[in-house]
Write a protein that holds these residues in place. Sequence first.
Motif, PDB file in Angstrom:
ATOM      1  N   GLN A  59      89.342  14.800  89.140  1.00  0.00           N
ATOM      2  CA  GLN A  59      89.199  16.163  89.660  1.00  0.00           C
ATOM      3  C   GLN A  59      88.212  16.928  88.802  1.00  0.00           C
ATOM      4  OE1 GLN A  59      93.248  17.370  89.327  1.00  0.00           O
ATOM      5  NE2 GLN A  59      92.989  18.226  87.285  1.00  0.00           N
ATOM      6  N   VAL A  60      87.732  18.044  89.363  1.00  0.00           N
ATOM      7  CA  VAL A  60      86.802  18.910  88.653  1.00  0.00           C
ATOM      8  C   VAL A  60      87.151  20.358  88.985  1.00  0.00           C
ATOM      9  CG1 VAL A  60      85.060  18.710  90.477  1.00  0.00           C
ATOM     10  CG2 VAL A  60      84.364  19.395  88.196  1.00  0.00           C
ATOM     11  N   ASP A  61      87.103  21.231  87.982  1.00  0.00           N
ATOM     12  CA  ASP A  61      87.387  22.653  88.169  1.00  0.00           C
ATOM     13  C   ASP A  61      86.083  23.437  88.169  1.00  0.00           C
ATOM     14  OD1 ASP A  61      90.065  22.129  88.235  1.00  0.00           O
ATOM     15  OD2 ASP A  61      90.455  22.737  86.172  1.00  0.00           O
ATOM     16  N   ILE A  62      85.941  24.319  89.163  1.00  0.00           N
ATOM     17  CA  ILE A  62      84.719  25.095  89.359  1.00  0.00           C
ATOM     18  C   ILE A  62      85.116  26.538  89.642  1.00  0.00           C
ATOM     19  CG2 ILE A  62      82.664  25.313  90.811  1.00  0.00           C
ATOM     20  CD1 ILE A  62      83.089  22.325  91.528  1.00  0.00           C
ATOM     21  N   PRO A  63      84.406  27.529  89.083  1.00  0.00           N
ATOM     22  CA  PRO A  63      84.698  28.924  89.442  1.00  0.00           C
ATOM     23  C   PRO A  63      84.574  29.114  90.963  1.00  0.00           C
ATOM     24  CG  PRO A  63      83.188  28.829  87.594  1.00  0.00           C
ATOM     25  CD  PRO A  63      83.354  27.424  88.086  1.00  0.00           C
ATOM     26  N   ALA A  64      85.543  29.804  91.552  1.00  0.00           N
ATOM     27  CA  ALA A  64      85.633  29.909  93.016  1.00  0.00           C
ATOM     28  C   ALA A  64      84.797  31.055  93.568  1.00  0.00           C
ATOM     29  CB  ALA A  64      87.083  30.095  93.431  1.00  0.00           C
ATOM     30  N   LEU A  81      88.386  26.748  91.662  1.00  0.00           N
ATOM     31  CA  LEU A  81      88.425  25.776  92.750  1.00  0.00           C
ATOM     32  C   LEU A  81      88.611  24.401  92.118  1.00  0.00           C
ATOM     33  CD1 LEU A  81      87.955  25.949  95.829  1.00  0.00           C
ATOM     34  CD2 LEU A  81      85.586  25.428  95.394  1.00  0.00           C
ATOM     35  N   ARG A  82      89.737  23.752  92.394  1.00  0.00           N
ATOM     36  CA  ARG A  82      89.997  22.410  91.857  1.00  0.00           C
ATOM     37  C   ARG A  82      89.723  21.409  92.963  1.00  0.00           C
ATOM     38  NH1 ARG A  82      94.903  21.660  88.172  1.00  0.00           N
ATOM     39  NH2 ARG A  82      93.329  22.423  86.738  1.00  0.00           N
ATOM     40  N   ILE A  83      88.721  20.579  92.745  1.00  0.00           N
ATOM     41  CA  ILE A  83      88.307  19.589  93.741  1.00  0.00           C
ATOM     42  C   ILE A  83      88.749  18.206  93.285  1.00  0.00           C
ATOM     43  CG2 ILE A  83      86.313  18.506  94.830  1.00  0.00           C
ATOM     44  CD1 ILE A  83      84.995  21.218  94.789  1.00  0.00           C
ATOM     45  N   HIS A  84      89.469  17.498  94.155  1.00  0.00           N
ATOM     46  CA  HIS A  84      89.925  16.142  93.879  1.00  0.00           C
ATOM     47  C   HIS A  84      88.925  15.176  94.509  1.00  0.00           C
ATOM     48  CE1 HIS A  84      93.780  17.553  92.337  1.00  0.00           C
ATOM     49  NE2 HIS A  84      93.679  18.486  93.278  1.00  0.00           N
ATOM     50  N   LEU A  85      88.249  14.425  93.670  1.00  0.00           N
ATOM     51  CA  LEU A  85      87.195  13.522  94.127  1.00  0.00           C
ATOM     52  C   LEU A  85      87.788  12.274  94.765  1.00  0.00           C
ATOM     53  CD1 LEU A  85      84.856  13.873  91.046  1.00  0.00           C
ATOM     54  CD2 LEU A  85      84.666  15.025  93.234  1.00  0.00           C
ATOM     55  N   LYS A  86      86.987  11.646  95.608  1.00  0.00           N
ATOM     56  CA  LYS A  86      87.436  10.482  96.360  1.00  0.00           C
ATOM     57  C   LYS A  86      86.595   9.272  95.946  1.00  0.00           C
ATOM     58  CE  LYS A  86      88.411   9.399 101.174  1.00  0.00           C
ATOM     59  NZ  LYS A  86      88.293   9.912 102.531  1.00  0.00           N
ATOM     60  N   TYR A  87      87.264   8.147  95.736  1.00  0.00           N
ATOM     61  CA  TYR A  87      86.588   6.912  95.345  1.00  0.00           C
ATOM     62  C   TYR A  87      86.969   5.805  96.304  1.00  0.00           C
ATOM     63  CZ  TYR A  87      85.659   9.398  91.040  1.00  0.00           C
ATOM     64  OH  TYR A  87      85.230  10.334  90.135  1.00  0.00           O
ATOM     65  N   GLN A  88      86.039   4.864  96.491  1.00  0.00           N
ATOM     66  CA  GLN A  88      86.296   3.729  97.371  1.00  0.00           C
ATOM     67  C   GLN A  88      85.794   2.478  96.653  1.00  0.00           C
ATOM     68  OE1 GLN A  88      84.337   4.044 101.140  1.00  0.00           O
ATOM     69  NE2 GLN A  88      85.918   2.838 102.143  1.00  0.00           N
ATOM     70  N   GLY A  89      86.693   1.596  96.315  1.00  0.00           N
ATOM     71  CA  GLY A  89      86.315   0.399  95.578  1.00  0.00           C
ATOM     72  C   GLY A  89      85.789   0.706  94.181  1.00  0.00           C
ATOM     73  N   ILE A 111      80.131  18.608  90.520  1.00  0.00           N
ATOM     74  CA  ILE A 111      80.704  17.521  91.329  1.00  0.00           C
ATOM     75  C   ILE A 111      79.969  16.214  91.051  1.00  0.00           C
ATOM     76  CG2 ILE A 111      81.001  16.653  93.684  1.00  0.00           C
ATOM     77  CD1 ILE A 111      81.595  19.538  94.518  1.00  0.00           C
ATOM     78  N   ARG A 112      78.644  16.264  91.017  1.00  0.00           N
ATOM     79  CA  ARG A 112      77.839  15.072  90.760  1.00  0.00           C
ATOM     80  C   ARG A 112      78.170  14.468  89.391  1.00  0.00           C
ATOM     81  NH1 ARG A 112      73.193  17.415  90.443  1.00  0.00           N
ATOM     82  NH2 ARG A 112      72.942  17.664  92.674  1.00  0.00           N
ATOM     83  N   ASN A 113      78.246  15.318  88.368  1.00  0.00           N
ATOM     84  CA  ASN A 113      78.543  14.830  87.018  1.00  0.00           C
ATOM     85  C   ASN A 113      79.958  14.262  86.915  1.00  0.00           C
ATOM     86  OD1 ASN A 113      76.007  15.597  86.198  1.00  0.00           O
ATOM     87  ND2 ASN A 113      76.682  17.492  85.224  1.00  0.00           N
ATOM     88  N   ALA A 114      80.935  14.923  87.549  1.00  0.00           N
ATOM     89  CA  ALA A 114      82.315  14.438  87.512  1.00  0.00           C
ATOM     90  C   ALA A 114      82.441  13.099  88.239  1.00  0.00           C
ATOM     91  CB  ALA A 114      83.254  15.462  88.135  1.00  0.00           C
ATOM     92  N   ALA A 115      81.721  12.928  89.341  1.00  0.00           N
ATOM     93  CA  ALA A 115      81.766  11.672  90.081  1.00  0.00           C
ATOM     94  C   ALA A 115      81.149  10.540  89.261  1.00  0.00           C
ATOM     95  CB  ALA A 115      81.052  11.816  91.418  1.00  0.00           C
ATOM     96  N   LYS A 170      85.247  14.019 104.792  1.00  0.00           N
ATOM     97  CA  LYS A 170      85.836  12.953 103.973  1.00  0.00           C
ATOM     98  C   LYS A 170      84.983  12.549 102.771  1.00  0.00           C
ATOM     99  CE  LYS A 170      88.693  11.136 107.681  1.00  0.00           C
ATOM    100  NZ  LYS A 170      88.581  12.230 108.560  1.00  0.00           N
ATOM    101  N   PHE A 171      84.263  13.519 102.177  1.00  0.00           N
ATOM    102  CA  PHE A 171      83.529  13.256 100.942  1.00  0.00           C
ATOM    103  C   PHE A 171      84.419  13.518  99.722  1.00  0.00           C
ATOM    104  CE2 PHE A 171      79.787  13.839 103.698  1.00  0.00           C
ATOM    105  CZ  PHE A 171      79.102  12.681 103.370  1.00  0.00           C
ATOM    106  N   ILE A 172      85.428  14.383  99.864  1.00  0.00           N
ATOM    107  CA  ILE A 172      86.410  14.627  98.806  1.00  0.00           C
ATOM    108  C   ILE A 172      87.796  14.475  99.426  1.00  0.00           C
ATOM    109  CG2 ILE A 172      84.920  16.145  97.454  1.00  0.00           C
ATOM    110  CD1 ILE A 172      86.443  18.547  98.590  1.00  0.00           C
TER     111      ILE A 172
END
Length: 131
Positions: A24-29, A60-68, A14-18, A44-46
């Motif tokens: 998004q980032v795919d991780i073994p679930a 596990l597909r995580i959709h990252l969140k960005y602000q500005g 997650i840190r590297n993808a951000a 509200k971190f993702i």
Amino acid sequence: MPVTDPVADFFTRIRNAAKAKHKQVDIPASNLKKAIAQIMMEEKFISSFSVLEDGKQGVLRIHLKYQGGRPVISGLRRVSRPGIRQYRAAGDLPRVLGGLGIAILSTSKGVMTDHQARKLHVGGEVLAYIW
């Protein structure tokens, strides 16, 4: 190659993808990773996450969140590791950045934030800090 600390691998991906500004980032679930992702979404971190079946353990597909243009997650730190487990009593739970961040705990009542653990007056293993 097997991973010795799957939760640390989860946070590192997650840190590297951000930092690379991926959407998004795919991780073994696993059930623990799903619970952590659920907490990250509620806090509200993702933006969202989904579980994709691949015939094995799932992804596990995580959709990252960005602000500005900057990631909402400015820091992730694994606290309790396989070599050094960190447990805290209910009265000794940590505050991350004076309450601006969250600590994720694994308790006898499930995986929860430090705020929820204080309300339920339970302690447990401190998995990570997120701010």
